[in-house]
Design an enzyme around this catalytic site. Structure first.
Site, PDB file in Angstrom:
ATOM      1  N   SER A 166     -16.603  -7.788  73.699  1.00 36.06           N
ATOM      2  CA  SER A 166     -16.486  -6.314  73.338  1.00 36.06           C
ATOM      3  C   SER A 166     -17.889  -5.864  73.078  1.00 36.06           C
ATOM      4  CB  SER A 166     -15.438  -6.693  72.052  1.00 36.06           C
ATOM      5  OG  SER A 166     -14.888  -5.351  71.678  1.00 36.06           O
ATOM      6  N   ASP A 320      -7.109  -2.489  79.083  1.00 33.74           N
ATOM      7  CA  ASP A 320      -8.196  -2.307  78.367  1.00 33.74           C
ATOM      8  C   ASP A 320      -8.920  -1.170  78.710  1.00 33.74           C
ATOM      9  OD1 ASP A 320     -10.194  -2.548  76.675  1.00 33.74           O
ATOM     10  OD2 ASP A 320     -11.144  -4.469  77.830  1.00 33.74           O
ATOM     11  N   HIS A 350      -7.615  -5.872  75.878  1.00 33.54           N
ATOM     12  CA  HIS A 350      -8.746  -5.991  75.116  1.00 33.54           C
ATOM     13  C   HIS A 350      -8.361  -6.881  73.811  1.00 33.54           C
ATOM     14  CE1 HIS A 350     -12.758  -4.650  74.078  1.00 33.54           C
ATOM     15  NE2 HIS A 350     -12.375  -5.104  72.933  1.00 33.54           N
TER      16      HIS A 350
END
Length: 380
Positions: A166, A320, A350
């Protein structure tokens, strides 16, 4: 839960609904605490995500030290080794706002044990207290220190990898680009980007439209985190989401890299609306123009930089909002002759890796993703 979306194809939807409830409950409680003046919503969010302290690991030496004044945690396998080991610089996720060494303790232990590597987890400074480029500078500084002292940790200078998920994937990509041009340090062997966020020009790519309400990262939150990292506040979030923060000539310039046209058709079958262009607002652009810096948005680096990058591993998840950032960067790397191993979790969402072994909320798909990273590391 209106406005939120648990897609039927996602891994263990009932469990994800439970995670969503906890997430929303935490946010609501944080708002109450902030209103009563007890603590800020962000402070409370950090506390909840902290993760509990783990006991000793029978297979690892773990120590907290500082690299160029940046706190890091070093994981070293105890077993004797035939020669120097792989080294992994790990930058944790959390939107540049959340996350810590403790939050990612289980992930880092797993990577170190399973791939028999020395892992350095970096505690970079967090937004909004520390704005861009603080996090990037801390990750770069710790990486440089490690690369200058590999012998001390028994690491092979030809096998050092940067890795992050991320926001950590964003930092890994930025550090990798910076180090690619450095001849005074060992060249990175690879970069591992786990559902990275790599651009803030377009929050309406197909994956942003399709997954806007899927936890753990909603479309609005992606823009919120990017603005908090850049400016320390989320002013103009609506304009940024709509796309009025980028001048038309610049949008045209970056179109060759940031465009739904570069996303394979099979990722558009869940529906994508063509959007009418919004009016450009110059005063908003003035506050966010650093979004065009590759250290913040690595997808915008010039070909001459991308061309020099090391072998890459990119993990994306179908459900995501950041899926297309990963797909677009994969294309840029391949177009520049960089070997890419791509692993796509068809049922992933995610943040699925950060839930690895988290309070009984592990998802089988997350372990598959983490094991794909381990297998890639073992191939280096």
């Amino acid at each position: 839960l209106p406005g939120y979306d648990i897609p039927p194809g996602v891994n263990q939807p009932a469990k994800l609904r439970l995670v969503l409830t906890v997430l929303l409950g935490t946010a609501a409680l944080g708002r109450i605490l902030e209103k009563t003046g007890l603590c800020s919503q962000i402070t409370f969010g950090r506390y909840v995500r902290q993760g509990r302290k783990l006991g000793l690991d029978p297979k690892l030496f773990i120590q907290d030290v500082q690299f160029n004044k940046v706190p890091v945690r070093v994981y070293q396998p105890k077993a004797t080794s035939d020669g120097p080991r792989r080294g992994i610089l790990f930058f944790h996720g959390g939107g540049w706002v959340f996350g810590s060494l403790d939050t990612y303790e289980k992930v880092c232990r797993y990577l170190s044990r399973e791939s028999d590597s020395v892992v350095v987890s970096v505690q970079y400074r967090l937004a909004p207290e520390h704005k861009y480029p603080a996090a990037y500078e801390d990750c770069l500084s710790a990486s440089q220190h490690f690369l200058q002292h590999l012998e001390h940790y028994g690491v092979d200078p030809a096998r050092v990898t940067v890795c992050g998920d991320s926001a950590g994937g964003n930092l890994a990509a930025a550090v990798s680009q910076t180090l690619a041009g450095r001849s005074d340090l060992p060249r990175l062997r690879a970069q591992i980007l786990i559902y990275p966020g790599l651009q803030a020009l377009d929050f309406n790519l197909p994956s942003y439209q399709q997954n806007r309400g899927v936890p753990l990262l909603f479309r609005e939150r992606a823009a919120f985190f990017a603005l908090l990292y850049l400016n320390g506040d989320a002013l103009h979030m609506q304009e940024v989401l709509e796309g009025s923060h980028i001048p038309p000539d610049m949008r045209l310039k970056y179109r060759k890299w940031v465009s739904p046209d570069n996303i394979p058709e099979k990722f558009k079958v869940r529906g994508v609306k063509p959007l009418r262009p919004t009016d450009f607002i110059a005063e908003v652009y003035e506050t966010v123009k650093r979004f065009c810096e590759p250290n913040l948005c690595p997808l915008l680096a010039e070909d001459s930089v991308v061309h020099q990058l090391p072998e890459s591993f990119i993990l994306t998840c179908e459900y995501d909002v950041l899926r297309d950032d990963g797909l677009l960067y994969k294309k840029r790397l391949e177009d520049n002759g960089v070997p890419v191993t791509w692993y796509h979790l068809e049922d992933g969402f995610h943040g699925i890796i950060s839930l690895f072994n988290f309070c009984g909320l592990a998802f089988p798909s997350g372990k598959r993703g983490l094991d794909s990273v381990v297998n890639f590391l073992k191939s280096l």
